[in-house]
Design an enzyme around this catalytic site. Structure first.
Site, PDB file in Angstrom:
ATOM      1  N   SER A  16      43.919  55.420  65.683  1.00 36.00           N
ATOM      2  CA  SER A  16      43.307  54.244  65.042  1.00 36.00           C
ATOM      3  C   SER A  16      42.020  53.839  65.751  1.00 36.00           C
ATOM      4  O   SER A  16      41.681  52.661  65.800  1.00 36.00           O
ATOM      5  CB  SER A  16      44.289  53.084  65.104  1.00 36.00           C
ATOM      6  OG  SER A  16      44.638  52.854  66.465  1.00 36.00           O
ATOM      7  N   ASN A  18      37.732  54.672  66.558  1.00 31.93           N
ATOM      8  CA  ASN A  18      36.503  54.550  65.784  1.00 31.93           C
ATOM      9  C   ASN A  18      36.506  55.476  64.566  1.00 31.93           C
ATOM     10  O   ASN A  18      36.317  55.054  63.422  1.00 31.93           O
ATOM     11  CB  ASN A  18      35.354  54.922  66.739  1.00 31.93           C
ATOM     12  CG  ASN A  18      33.999  54.517  66.252  1.00 31.93           C
ATOM     13  OD1 ASN A  18      33.847  53.593  65.467  1.00 31.93           O
ATOM     14  ND2 ASN A  18      32.991  55.209  66.717  1.00 31.93           N
ATOM     15  N   GLY A  20      39.124  57.294  63.450  1.00 31.99           N
ATOM     16  CA  GLY A  20      40.359  57.138  62.678  1.00 31.99           C
ATOM     17  C   GLY A  20      40.221  56.070  61.603  1.00 31.99           C
ATOM     18  O   GLY A  20      40.645  56.252  60.455  1.00 31.99           O
ATOM     19  N   LYS A 194      30.649  71.035  71.761  1.00 31.90           N
ATOM     20  CA  LYS A 194      29.394  70.271  71.621  1.00 31.90           C
ATOM     21  C   LYS A 194      29.432  69.000  72.480  1.00 31.90           C
ATOM     22  O   LYS A 194      28.398  68.486  72.891  1.00 31.90           O
ATOM     23  CB  LYS A 194      29.092  69.963  70.150  1.00 31.90           C
ATOM     24  CG  LYS A 194      30.053  69.012  69.431  1.00 31.90           C
ATOM     25  CD  LYS A 194      29.721  67.554  69.622  1.00 31.90           C
ATOM     26  CE  LYS A 194      30.769  66.648  69.030  1.00 31.90           C
ATOM     27  NZ  LYS A 194      30.603  65.245  69.462  1.00 31.90           N
TER      28      LYS A 194
HETATM   29  N1  LIG Z   1      33.900  58.269  66.930  1.00 34.57           N
HETATM   30  C1  LIG Z   1      33.264  59.224  66.315  1.00 34.57           C
HETATM   31  O1  LIG Z   1      32.117  59.048  65.869  1.00 34.57           O
HETATM   32  C2  LIG Z   1      33.930  60.553  66.092  1.00 34.57           C
HETATM   33  C3  LIG Z   1      33.453  61.362  65.085  1.00 34.57           C
HETATM   34  C4  LIG Z   1      34.048  62.599  64.874  1.00 34.57           C
HETATM   35  C5  LIG Z   1      35.110  63.003  65.679  1.00 34.57           C
HETATM   36  N2  LIG Z   1      35.550  62.181  66.649  1.00 34.57           N
HETATM   37  C6  LIG Z   1      36.696  62.659  67.433  1.00 34.57           C
HETATM   38  O2  LIG Z   1      37.854  61.986  66.957  1.00 34.57           O
HETATM   39  C7  LIG Z   1      38.778  61.797  68.035  1.00 34.57           C
HETATM   40  C8  LIG Z   1      39.140  60.335  68.121  1.00 34.57           C
HETATM   41  O3  LIG Z   1      37.952  59.616  68.389  1.00 34.57           O
HETATM   42  P1  LIG Z   1      37.790  58.078  68.026  1.00 34.57           P
HETATM   43  O4  LIG Z   1      36.335  57.801  68.144  1.00 34.57           O
HETATM   44  O5  LIG Z   1      38.497  57.751  66.773  1.00 34.57           O
HETATM   45  O6  LIG Z   1      38.594  57.408  69.211  1.00 34.57           O
HETATM   46  P2  LIG Z   1      38.130  56.238  70.180  1.00 34.57           P
HETATM   47  O7  LIG Z   1      37.173  56.733  71.175  1.00 34.57           O
HETATM   48  O8  LIG Z   1      37.748  55.052  69.378  1.00 34.57           O
HETATM   49  O9  LIG Z   1      39.531  56.056  70.913  1.00 34.57           O
HETATM   50  C9  LIG Z   1      40.004  54.926  71.394  1.00 34.57           C
HETATM   51  C10 LIG Z   1      41.389  54.786  70.813  1.00 34.57           C
HETATM   52  O10 LIG Z   1      42.325  55.475  71.637  1.00 34.57           O
HETATM   53  C11 LIG Z   1      43.539  54.761  71.586  1.00 34.57           C
HETATM   54  N3  LIG Z   1      44.303  54.960  72.812  1.00 34.57           N
HETATM   55  C12 LIG Z   1      44.043  54.482  74.034  1.00 34.57           C
HETATM   56  N4  LIG Z   1      44.995  54.876  74.888  1.00 34.57           N
HETATM   57  C13 LIG Z   1      45.871  55.615  74.186  1.00 34.57           C
HETATM   58  C14 LIG Z   1      47.061  56.310  74.501  1.00 34.57           C
HETATM   59  N5  LIG Z   1      47.551  56.335  75.743  1.00 34.57           N
HETATM   60  N6  LIG Z   1      47.701  56.976  73.516  1.00 34.57           N
HETATM   61  C15 LIG Z   1      47.215  56.999  72.270  1.00 34.57           C
HETATM   62  N7  LIG Z   1      46.086  56.359  71.902  1.00 34.57           N
HETATM   63  C16 LIG Z   1      45.437  55.684  72.859  1.00 34.57           C
HETATM   64  C17 LIG Z   1      43.143  53.328  71.444  1.00 34.57           C
HETATM   65  O11 LIG Z   1      44.039  52.695  70.572  1.00 34.57           O
HETATM   66  C18 LIG Z   1      41.768  53.332  70.819  1.00 34.57           C
HETATM   67  O12 LIG Z   1      41.832  52.909  69.483  1.00 34.57           O
HETATM   68  C19 LIG Z   1      38.090  62.346  69.285  1.00 34.57           C
HETATM   69  O13 LIG Z   1      38.524  63.670  69.521  1.00 34.57           O
HETATM   70  C20 LIG Z   1      36.624  62.373  68.915  1.00 34.57           C
HETATM   71  O14 LIG Z   1      35.898  63.373  69.595  1.00 34.57           O
HETATM   72  C21 LIG Z   1      35.003  60.956  66.873  1.00 34.57           C
HETATM   73  O1  LIG Z   2      30.054  59.958  70.083  1.00 34.69           O
HETATM   74  P1  LIG Z   2      30.462  61.346  70.500  1.00 34.69           P
HETATM   75  O2  LIG Z   2      29.549  61.930  71.519  1.00 34.69           O
HETATM   76  O3  LIG Z   2      31.918  61.408  70.858  1.00 34.69           O
HETATM   77  O4  LIG Z   2      30.284  62.227  69.166  1.00 34.69           O
HETATM   78  C1  LIG Z   2      30.839  61.732  67.982  1.00 34.69           C
HETATM   79  C2  LIG Z   2      31.042  62.811  66.958  1.00 34.69           C
HETATM   80  O5  LIG Z   2      31.787  63.876  67.485  1.00 34.69           O
HETATM   81  C3  LIG Z   2      29.774  63.289  66.341  1.00 34.69           C
HETATM   82  O6  LIG Z   2      30.081  64.137  65.260  1.00 34.69           O
END
Ligand SMILES: NC(=O)c1ccc[n+]([C@@H]2O[C@H](COP(=O)([O-])OP(=O)(O)OC[C@H]3O[C@@H](n4cnc5c(N)ncnc54)[C@H](O)[C@@H]3O)[C@@H](O)[C@H]2O)c1
Ligand SMILES: O=P(O)(O)OC[C@H](O)CO
Length: 335
Positions: A16, A18, A20, A194
């Site tokens: 849940s 960013n 998610g 990346k």
């Molecule tokens: N944010 C982006 O722009 C983006 C885009 C594409 C892919 N991703 C990938 O998606 C994945 C998730 O990224 P995100 O940005 O949604 O996450 P995030 O960086 O927002 O993660 C924080 C979340 O982790 C959770 N968390 C903290 N401790 C935890 C624990 N012990 N167990 C389970 N959950 C816990 C928290 O609830 C919080 O919501 C990552 O692999 C990231 O590389 C992110």
């Molecule tokens: O913000 P970063 O560096 O975790 O990158 C977010 C995404 O993976 C971009 O596609």
């Protein structure tokens, strides 16, 4: 079958953060639009209290996104989108609770290395839960997709094209184009590696270098990404690196991502503040993936004697742990 009609697919999201929450918005658009999906989406939320004292689950339930905090039981399309270091624990909690017809997809950019043997997150999910797992990666900075700015993504699948197309239907919108590619490992390794190169882009920015230097880092990084992927999985295809998950995500992350931002701050603070401290201050609860992935990949390089073949990956880890100064990033090929 319900009343003679095929049962609708039920979606649950594990994570849940960013991405998610933004992925939930894309999915909600499509579960309302397409009759094959049940319109209720369930979301597994990590129970935590935010710095302002509010419970995360309450905040999510107050948003306009059509998500609810309920267990994933009953769902047969599971979307995994936690930071990669937490997925194994999430799988342990889910093991034995899933329907027999469950399919999964991972949006997680990262890998798991145990005793120096790397495993992709999609494989970990497949093994732990006994389900098929596709991946969705690309130039997908979540905040921009939340604003419905046009983006592309790559959907990696193993064999079943029909399943891949169903996943694409769940995510694709007019502002989010999804291309299926039969190369799970290639797509997933692009998304994973990346994040390491993005740190180098941040170092370069922190050092005040210009566009030429950053372009050089991106080029060298893309080459190391491809070489490393093919050493681990010879089946990885060159074409995958020209999809959104490859060169496009690398560019997006090296200019607009969180890894870049924190790495830049690391240099500006002259290494006096750790990545953990900067992550907490600058990302406010969001998680960095690059530093941990750099460490995991370094372990693989060390075990295989590959340091000379991957000078960028090696140097990035050395800088992160304080063994080299950030300026080493532009001395990769010094004799
Ligand atoms: N944010 C982006 O722009 C983006 C885009 C594409 C892919 N991703 C990938 O998606 C994945 C998730 O990224 P995100 O940005 O949604 O996450 P995030 O960086 O927002 O993660 C924080 C979340 O982790 C959770 N968390 C903290 N401790 C935890 C624990 N012990 N167990 C389970 N959950 C816990 C928290 O609830 C919080 O919501 C990552 O692999 C990231 O590389 C992110
Ligand atoms: O913000 P970063 O560096 O975790 O990158 C977010 C995404 O993976 C971009 O596609």
């Amino acid at each position: 079958m319900e009343g003679g009609l095929p049962e609708k697919y039920r979606v649950a999201i594990v994570g849940s953060g960013n991405w998610g929450c933004v992925a939930a918005k894309l999915i909600a658009t499509n579960t309302l639009k397409h009759n094959i999906f049940h319109d209720e989406i369930r979301m597994w939320v990590y129970a935590e209290t935010l710095p302002n004292g509010e419970k995360l689950v309450d905040v999510i339930n107050q948003t306009n996104v059509n998500v609810k905090y309920l267990p994933v039981r009953g769902a047969n399309m599971l979307v995994f989108v936690t930071p990669h270091q937490f997925v194994e624990d999430a799988c342990k909690r889910l093991a034995g609770k899933l329907r027999g017809d469950t399919e999964a997809i991972s949006l997680i950019k990262g890998m798991e290395v145990k005793v120096d043997v790397p495993s992709m997150i999609s494989s970990l999910i497949s093994k732990q839960l006994g389900v098929d797992c596709c991946v969705l990666m690309g130039a997908n900075i979540a905040d921009e997709i939340a604003e419905e700015k046009f983006s592309e993504a790559t959907l990696g699948y193993r064999e079943n094209r029909e399943v891949a197309e169903r996943w694409a239907r769940l995510f694709a919108t007019p502002y989010f184009a999804v291309t299926p590619v039969q190369d799970v490992e290639g797509v997933e390794l692009c998304g994973t590696l990346k994040n390491i190169v993005a740190l180098a882009a941040g170092f370069v920015d922190g050092l005040g270098m210009g566009s030429n230097t950053k372009a050089a880092i991106i080029r060298i990084g893309l080459n190391e990404m491809r070489a490393f992927s093919k050493r681990l999985f010879p089946s990885v295809q060159d074409d995958t690196f020209f999809e959104s998950c490859g060169v496009a995500d690398l560019i997006a992350t090296c200019f607009g991502g969180r890894n870049r931002k924190v790495a830049e701050a690391f240099v500006i603070n002259e290494g006096k503040r750790t990545f953990d401290e900067l992550e907490a201050e600058l990302l406010q609860g969001q998680k960095l993936q690059g530093v941990l992935t750099a460490k995991e990949v370094y372990g693989v390089l060390e075990r295989n004697g590959w340091f000379d073949v991957f000078p960028l990956f090696t140097t990035i880890h050395d800088i992160c742990v304080g063994n080299k100064s950030p300026s080493a990033i532009v001395r990769l090929y010094q004799l």
